[in-house]
Design a protein around this motif. Structure first.
Motif, PDB file in Angstrom:
ATOM      1  N   SER A 240       5.499   6.941   3.226  1.00 57.42           N
ATOM      2  CA  SER A 240       5.005   6.556   1.892  1.00 57.42           C
ATOM      3  C   SER A 240       3.827   7.420   1.450  1.00 57.42           C
ATOM      4  CB  SER A 240       4.641   5.070   1.872  1.00 57.42           C
ATOM      5  OG  SER A 240       3.888   4.745   3.004  1.00 57.42           O
ATOM      6  N   ASP A 275      -1.248   2.973   8.061  1.00 55.78           N
ATOM      7  CA  ASP A 275      -0.244   1.979   7.651  1.00 55.78           C
ATOM      8  C   ASP A 275      -0.578   1.366   6.294  1.00 55.78           C
ATOM      9  OD1 ASP A 275      -2.417   0.550   8.517  1.00 55.78           O
ATOM     10  OD2 ASP A 275      -1.315  -0.781   9.875  1.00 55.78           O
ATOM     11  N   GLY A 294       7.077   3.835   5.951  1.00 53.44           N
ATOM     12  CA  GLY A 294       6.007   2.847   5.788  1.00 53.44           C
ATOM     13  C   GLY A 294       4.623   3.390   6.124  1.00 53.44           C
TER      14      GLY A 294
END
Ligand SMILES: Nc1ncnc2c1ncn2[C@@H]1O[C@H](COP(=O)(O)OP(=O)(O)OP(=O)(O)O)[C@@H](O)[C@H]1O
Ligand SMILES: O=C(O)[C@H](O)COP(=O)(O)O
Length: 401
Positions: A240, A275, A294
């Motif tokens: 991401s 994260d 992620g």
């Protein structure tokens, strides 16, 4: 942009008793109590003002602060007066306006070697419109013009561009000259090998800089949020991380151009991933080709730092624009800080090191290495435009050398 006439060409006979309109960039950050939190631009303006004072001129200082819409007390230049007075060693006077009869009266009272600061020139909308009548009113206060506001030289405003038409001579100040010497001079005629380090959030805001530097550098090191667009363009998974989908073709063409012109373009081989986008995110180091779903890349990794350092060891000139990672979060500041340390170290060995404005300057200041670099630009947007090869209106308007 050809060479411009400089304030150093003006001697005692040109300056003694003369009213000099000096455009400076005193657009400094202020806290809620209107205290200056970074006075770099104030200190950078001092050499030109002192030179003029020392030659008996009557100095009229003009600047903007912020982007006010009309008269806005929190954007007054009043908080600048104590620091300016301290740095100049005299009591700097302040006008409540920047044009008009009251201001003209205060100008008439300036003694030789004295300094009057005008109120924020952007309190008039005519400033940003570069209105000729407004420029004439500013010009009517003075005999000659010095532009030392490098940080605002990319704006064609009345006090940076228009006024030069009505005051002769119109010359560059010492700060303007130094910025141009480094950001134009050293970049056009660098001691080779010449490396550029470009980072920052997005490739879209650095396209012009990268394209322009590709014609000049031997080595191009890329970091920051933009690298993920390059990885993705090469078919790698980026989780991401920040990606500009509409710039994938552009990233490919920049890599092809580097290849065709023999520029060694280095992308980080490993990255620090998180994260979530947060100072307390969980983090780990992974190869650039192995970013899991992620997770997002927020800094360059230790292998990349090592490779970048080795590449930089071969250079004689380095220019840096844009941080290597999210340096505002301690966990992701190592890449940016190690580049700052490396450049400080190289400066000590005679390499010309230029920090091209904006966040990279903040990063260098954060680690206390600002005074180690050959040159730190006081301009964000202005330095970016210069590095893109664009002429600056505030410089073009000055007399040719
Ligand atoms: N991997 C990353 N992901 C997301 N944001 C990043 C990443 N790396 C760096 N940044 C962010 O990029 C921002 C700086 O980008 P910007 O393009 O504004 O840099 P700059 O060119 O130094 O600044 P200026 O435009 O004022 O000259 C920083 O706030 C930094 O946190
Ligand atoms: O801080 C700057 O970049 C200059 O002072 C110019 O300000 P501006 O972007 O509001 O024109």
């Amino acid at each position: 942009m050809g060479a411009k006439r400089s304030v150093s060409d003006l001697k005692e006979a040109d300056l003694k008793g003369k009213r000099v309109f000096v455009r400076v960039d005193l657009n400094v950050p202020l806290d809620d109590n209107l205290k200056i939190t970074d006075d770099t631009r104030v200190r950078a303006a001092v050499p030109t003002i002192k030179y003029l004072m020392g030659h008996g001129a009557k100095v009229i200082l003009s600047s903007h602060l912020g982007r006010p819409k009309g008269v806005t007390p929190k954007y007054s230049l009043k908080p600048l007066v104590p620091r300016l007075s301290e740095l100049l060693g005299i009591e700097v006077k302040m006008a409540n306006d920047c044009i008009g009869e009251e201001v003209a009266k205060l100008v008439a009272e300036i003694p030789e070697g004295g300094v009057l600061l005008l109120e924020n020139v952007r309190f008039y909308k005519e400033e940003e419109k570069n209105d000729p009548e407004f420029a004439k009113k500013l010009a009517s206060l003075a005999d000659l013009y010095v532009n030392d506001a490098f940080g605002t030289a990319h704006r064609a405003h009345a006090s940076t561009e228009g006024v030069a038409k009505y005051l002769k001579p119109s010359v560059a100040g010492f700060l303007m000259q130094k910025e141009l010497d480094y950001l134009v001079g050293a970049v056009a005629n660098p001691k080779k090998p010449f490396a550029a380090i470009v980072g920052g959030a997005k490739v879209s805001s650095k396209i012009g800089v990268i394209e322009s530097l590709l014609d000049k550098v031997d080595i191009l090191l890329l970091g920051g949020g933009m690298i993920f667009t390059f990885y993705k363009a090469q078919g790698q998974a980026v989780g991401s991380s920040l990606v500009e989908e509409d710039k994938l073709d552009l990233a490919t063409s920049l890599m092809e151009k580097a290849k065709a012109t023999g520029v060694s373009l280095l992308l980080p081989t490993d990255v620090v991933i998180a994260d979530k986008f947060s100072p307390d995110a969980n983090s780990k180091i992974v190869p650039a080709s192995a970013i899991p779903d992620g997770w997002m890349g927020l800094d360059i990794g230790p292998d990349a730092i090592k490779t970048f350092n080795e590449a930089l060891d071969t250079t004689k000139t380095v220019i840096w624009n844009g941080p290597m990672g999210v340096f505002e979060f301690d966990k992701f500041a190592a890449g940016t800080e190690s580049i700052a340390k490396k450049l400080a170290d190289l400066s000590g060995k005679g390499v010309t090191t230029i920090i091209g404005g904006g966040d990279s300057v903040a990063a260098v200041e954060k680690v206390g290495l600002a005074d180690k670099m050959s040159h730190i630009s006081t301009g964000g947007g202005a330095s970016l435009e210069l590095l893109e090869g664009k002429p600056l209106p505030g410089v073009l308007a000055l007399d040719d050398a």
